[in-house]
Design a protein around this motif. Structure first.
Motif, mmCIF file in Angstrom:
data_model
loop_
_atom_site.group_PDB
_atom_site.id
_atom_site.type_symbol
_atom_site.label_atom_id
_atom_site.label_comp_id
_atom_site.label_asym_id
_atom_site.label_seq_id
_atom_site.Cartn_x
_atom_site.Cartn_y
_atom_site.Cartn_z
ATOM 1 N N LEU A 103 -7.166 47.404 -33.436
ATOM 2 C CA LEU A 103 -7.938 48.492 -32.846
ATOM 3 C C LEU A 103 -9.426 48.172 -32.971
ATOM 4 C CD1 LEU A 103 -5.977 51.562 -34.288
ATOM 5 C CD2 LEU A 103 -5.508 50.206 -32.220
ATOM 6 N N ASP A 104 -10.104 48.157 -31.840
ATOM 7 C CA ASP A 104 -11.508 47.771 -31.768
ATOM 8 C C ASP A 104 -12.374 49.028 -31.746
ATOM 9 O OD1 ASP A 104 -14.079 46.874 -30.943
ATOM 10 O OD2 ASP A 104 -13.185 45.144 -29.931
ATOM 11 N N SER A 105 -13.375 49.086 -32.614
ATOM 12 C CA SER A 105 -14.240 50.267 -32.690
ATOM 13 C C SER A 105 -14.921 50.554 -31.359
ATOM 14 C CB SER A 105 -15.296 50.084 -33.791
ATOM 15 O OG SER A 105 -16.102 48.948 -33.517
ATOM 16 N N ARG A 106 -15.173 49.521 -30.559
ATOM 17 C CA ARG A 106 -15.838 49.719 -29.266
ATOM 18 C C ARG A 106 -14.961 50.511 -28.300
ATOM 19 N NH1 ARG A 106 -17.181 43.451 -28.329
ATOM 20 N NH2 ARG A 106 -15.011 43.450 -29.049
ATOM 21 N N ASP A 107 -13.650 50.497 -28.532
ATOM 22 C CA ASP A 107 -12.724 51.215 -27.648
ATOM 23 C C ASP A 107 -12.477 52.649 -28.099
ATOM 24 O OD1 ASP A 107 -12.452 48.751 -26.405
ATOM 25 O OD2 ASP A 107 -10.642 48.228 -27.529
ATOM 26 N N PHE A 108 -12.931 52.993 -29.299
ATOM 27 C CA PHE A 108 -12.561 54.282 -29.872
ATOM 28 C C PHE A 108 -13.729 55.240 -30.055
ATOM 29 C CE2 PHE A 108 -8.741 52.024 -30.581
ATOM 30 C CZ PHE A 108 -7.749 52.966 -30.754
ATOM 31 N N GLY A 109 -14.948 54.723 -30.028
ATOM 32 C CA GLY A 109 -16.077 55.606 -30.270
ATOM 33 C C GLY A 109 -16.053 56.158 -31.678
ATOM 34 N N GLN A 110 -16.414 57.430 -31.831
ATOM 35 C CA GLN A 110 -16.452 58.055 -33.154
ATOM 36 C C GLN A 110 -15.042 58.501 -33.550
ATOM 37 O OE1 GLN A 110 -19.344 58.165 -34.872
ATOM 38 N NE2 GLN A 110 -18.265 58.925 -36.676
ATOM 39 N N VAL A 111 -14.498 57.877 -34.601
ATOM 40 C CA VAL A 111 -13.157 58.238 -35.069
ATOM 41 C C VAL A 111 -13.306 59.205 -36.245
ATOM 42 C CG1 VAL A 111 -11.012 57.370 -36.055
ATOM 43 C CG2 VAL A 111 -12.211 56.031 -34.319
ATOM 44 N N PRO A 112 -12.682 60.384 -36.161
ATOM 45 C CA PRO A 112 -12.923 61.423 -37.172
ATOM 46 C C PRO A 112 -12.118 61.260 -38.459
ATOM 47 C CG PRO A 112 -11.431 62.237 -35.485
ATOM 48 C CD PRO A 112 -11.834 60.846 -35.065
ATOM 49 N N MET A 113 -11.385 60.149 -38.588
ATOM 50 C CA MET A 113 -10.549 59.982 -39.783
ATOM 51 C C MET A 113 -10.509 58.503 -40.161
ATOM 52 S SD MET A 113 -7.050 60.874 -37.721
ATOM 53 C CE MET A 113 -7.845 62.004 -36.598
ATOM 54 N N ASP A 114 -10.112 58.225 -41.404
ATOM 55 C CA ASP A 114 -10.072 56.839 -41.868
ATOM 56 C C ASP A 114 -9.018 56.720 -42.966
ATOM 57 O OD1 ASP A 114 -10.817 54.173 -41.948
ATOM 58 O OD2 ASP A 114 -12.389 54.499 -43.436
ATOM 59 N N ASN A 115 -8.512 55.507 -43.140
ATOM 60 C CA ASN A 115 -7.545 55.201 -44.205
ATOM 61 C C ASN A 115 -6.313 56.102 -44.166
ATOM 62 O OD1 ASN A 115 -8.861 52.976 -45.362
ATOM 63 N ND2 ASN A 115 -10.274 54.340 -46.425
ATOM 64 N N GLN A 116 -5.721 56.177 -42.990
ATOM 65 C CA GLN A 116 -4.501 56.966 -42.856
ATOM 66 C C GLN A 116 -3.744 56.554 -41.604
ATOM 67 O OE1 GLN A 116 -5.188 61.156 -41.281
ATOM 68 N NE2 GLN A 116 -7.211 60.690 -42.133
ATOM 69 N N PRO A 117 -2.420 56.789 -41.599
ATOM 70 C CA PRO A 117 -1.642 56.543 -40.393
ATOM 71 C C PRO A 117 -1.875 57.651 -39.374
ATOM 72 C CG PRO A 117 -0.218 57.314 -42.151
ATOM 73 C CD PRO A 117 -1.593 57.192 -42.731
ATOM 74 N N VAL A 118 -1.779 57.305 -38.095
ATOM 75 C CA VAL A 118 -1.987 58.278 -37.017
ATOM 76 C C VAL A 118 -1.005 58.018 -35.889
ATOM 77 C CG1 VAL A 118 -4.451 58.679 -37.470
ATOM 78 C CG2 VAL A 118 -3.761 56.801 -35.950
ATOM 79 N N SER A 119 -0.738 59.073 -35.112
ATOM 80 C CA SER A 119 -0.012 58.919 -33.857
ATOM 81 C C SER A 119 -1.036 58.858 -32.738
ATOM 82 C CB SER A 119 0.931 60.110 -33.635
ATOM 83 O OG SER A 119 1.981 60.087 -34.569
ATOM 84 N N LEU A 120 -0.922 57.858 -31.885
ATOM 85 C CA LEU A 120 -1.875 57.680 -30.804
ATOM 86 C C LEU A 120 -1.338 58.276 -29.515
ATOM 87 C CD1 LEU A 120 -3.103 54.009 -31.401
ATOM 88 C CD2 LEU A 120 -4.051 56.146 -32.292
ATOM 89 N N MET A 121 -2.201 58.986 -28.808
ATOM 90 C CA MET A 121 -1.857 59.627 -27.544
ATOM 91 C C MET A 121 -2.866 59.185 -26.483
ATOM 92 S SD MET A 121 0.512 61.685 -28.864
ATOM 93 C CE MET A 121 0.842 62.973 -27.672
ATOM 94 N N THR A 122 -2.426 59.199 -25.224
ATOM 95 C CA THR A 122 -3.360 58.966 -24.125
ATOM 96 C C THR A 122 -4.193 60.221 -23.900
ATOM 97 O OG1 THR A 122 -1.888 59.795 -22.400
ATOM 98 C CG2 THR A 122 -1.656 57.464 -23.016
ATOM 99 N N GLU A 123 -5.201 60.107 -23.048
ATOM 100 C CA GLU A 123 -6.028 61.265 -22.725
ATOM 101 C C GLU A 123 -5.198 62.370 -22.068
ATOM 102 O OE1 GLU A 123 -8.916 59.283 -20.324
ATOM 103 O OE2 GLU A 123 -10.350 59.065 -21.977
#
Length: 390
Positions: free
Chosen positions: A24-44
């Motif tokens: 996962l590239d930071s340039r593709d995600f912008g400001q991510v509101p969480m860190d050091n945890q698993p997440v489920s990813l969804m489309t827009e």
């Protein structure tokens, strides 16, 4: 451990994930509101993509790891490790090679983790704090699948802890451990900083030297570290080797490889010097070589200058040509993942200028270094064997 938080990703990020890219590239995600945890990813649009974890590291902000809803529990890792073991069956059976990569990040289904085997010892590398936080689960799974591994060590490859290397479990290895690769002995050290004394991804390149690529020839090994290429060449019949590295400790570590193989040092020399200074020295002294190995770090800096593979590799080629014998060979290597094979070749061509040359072989990662076939940067190693013609 269940993925509870949802994270919507941009259309561009969703496209890359669907293509199979896991980092996962930071340039593709912008400001991510969480860190050091698993997440489920969804489309827009709210469509489910799969599961990932977020954790800042040297490259990227986390890893995608499953299109299904899975728990990061012991069963998950046991399944991955069993698959990894099957892939390395030939290495486990080999009598001539006892050190290899057992688990290689997204190539084996879970980014942020590598595991290397040195005889009966394992070395775990944690690339971010999330993987480090679940290491007990990972270790339990590993010990279940690989009970014959007598002990393990860890390398901390992210910022934030006050140590780089530690013993994890089992009986401690000797401070200097002898392993085999292609029938050649190497002395390694498992608990002394981030390095172990050998870069395992160069199995095949060293194998070509053991098989006689430099037989009867003189070899210059630049950025030599512990001179692993040099002892491989010597065991393959090279008449002379010269190993050059700026680190003062390199001489002692390099000589250890020669001594453990019973090779007399009379025709094998170890020079502690900046590589670019050595080029000037060799030219001034009229020293020439039949084979020159170039394996620089992706980026380096000393008091006088900095070096970047992407911008400066051509200088190494140009200066090698000044001290290369007619019909000589250059082994040009890089592990820069941000440089494609074609871009690397273009950088080399700048150094050759009008000198006639031909590419004999291309080496990429060896078979134990499983990589993500959907992501070119995952197959980071690029090594060309090039013959320079008269």
């Amino acid at each position: 451990m269940e993925c509870m938080n949802m994270l919507k990703v941009s259309r561009f990020a969703a496209k890359k994930i669907r293509q199979g890219i896991c980092l996962l590239d930071s340039r593709d995600f912008g400001q991510v509101p969480m860190d050091n945890q698993p997440v489920s990813l969804m489309t827009e649009q709210g469509d489910y993509l799969g599961q990932a974890y977020l954790s800042q590291q040297n490259k990227g902000i986390g890893w995608f790891f499953s299109r299904e809803n899975v728990a990061l529990d012991q069963d998950f890792f046991e399944n991955l490790f069993r698959k990894a073991m099957v892939k390395r069956h030939s290495y486990f059976q080999s009598e001539s090679t006892t050190a290899f990569r057992l688990f290689n990040q997204d190539g084996d289904g879970f980014g942020g983790l590598t595991i290397d085997i040195y005889n009966q010892y394992a070395v775990f590398s944690w690339y971010n704090s999330f993987v480090f936080s679940i290491k007990d689960t990972i270790l339990q799974a590993f010990r279940q699948v690989f009970p014959a591994i007598v002990a393990a060590y860890e390398k901390i490859r992210f910022k934030g802890l006050d140590y780089e290397s530690a013993h994890l479990y089992g009986e401690e290895a000797p401070s200097e451990l002898t392993i085999l690769e292609n029938g050649v002995a190497y002395q390694v050290f498992l608990n002394d900083g981030l390095m172990t004394g050998i870069f395992l991804d160069q199995h095949d390149v060293r194998g070509s030297l053991v098989d006689g690529l430099a037989r009867g020839k003189s070899l210059l090994n630049m950025f030599s570290y512990t001179a692993a290429f040099s002892i491989a060449a010597a065991m393959g019949g090279a008449s002379h080797t010269t190993s050059v590295d700026l680190a003062k400790r390199s001489r002692e570590l390099s000589q250890a490889h020669f001594k453990v193989n019973g090779v007399d040092l009379e025709h094998h020399h170890f020079v502690v010097m900046d590589v670019f200074e050595y080029f000037k020295y060799a030219k001034r002294k009229g020293l020439t070589f039949d084979v020159i190995v170039l394996d620089p770090p992706s980026f380096a800096r000393n008091k006088k200058q900095s070096f970047s593979v992407a911008k400066d590799y051509h200088k190494l080629i140009a200066q090698s040509l000044d001290i290369l014998n007619p019909e000589g060979l250059i082994l040009a290597s890089t592990n820069a993942s941000n440089l494609s094979l074609e871009k690397f070749r273009q950088e080399l061509e700048k150094g050759f200028g009008n000198r006639k040359h031909r590419y004999l072989t291309t080496h990429r990662l060896p078979s134990d270094f499983a990589y993500n076939k959907k992501d070119e940067s995952s197959n980071y190693l690029k090594v060309f064997t090039i013959q320079v013609q008269k």
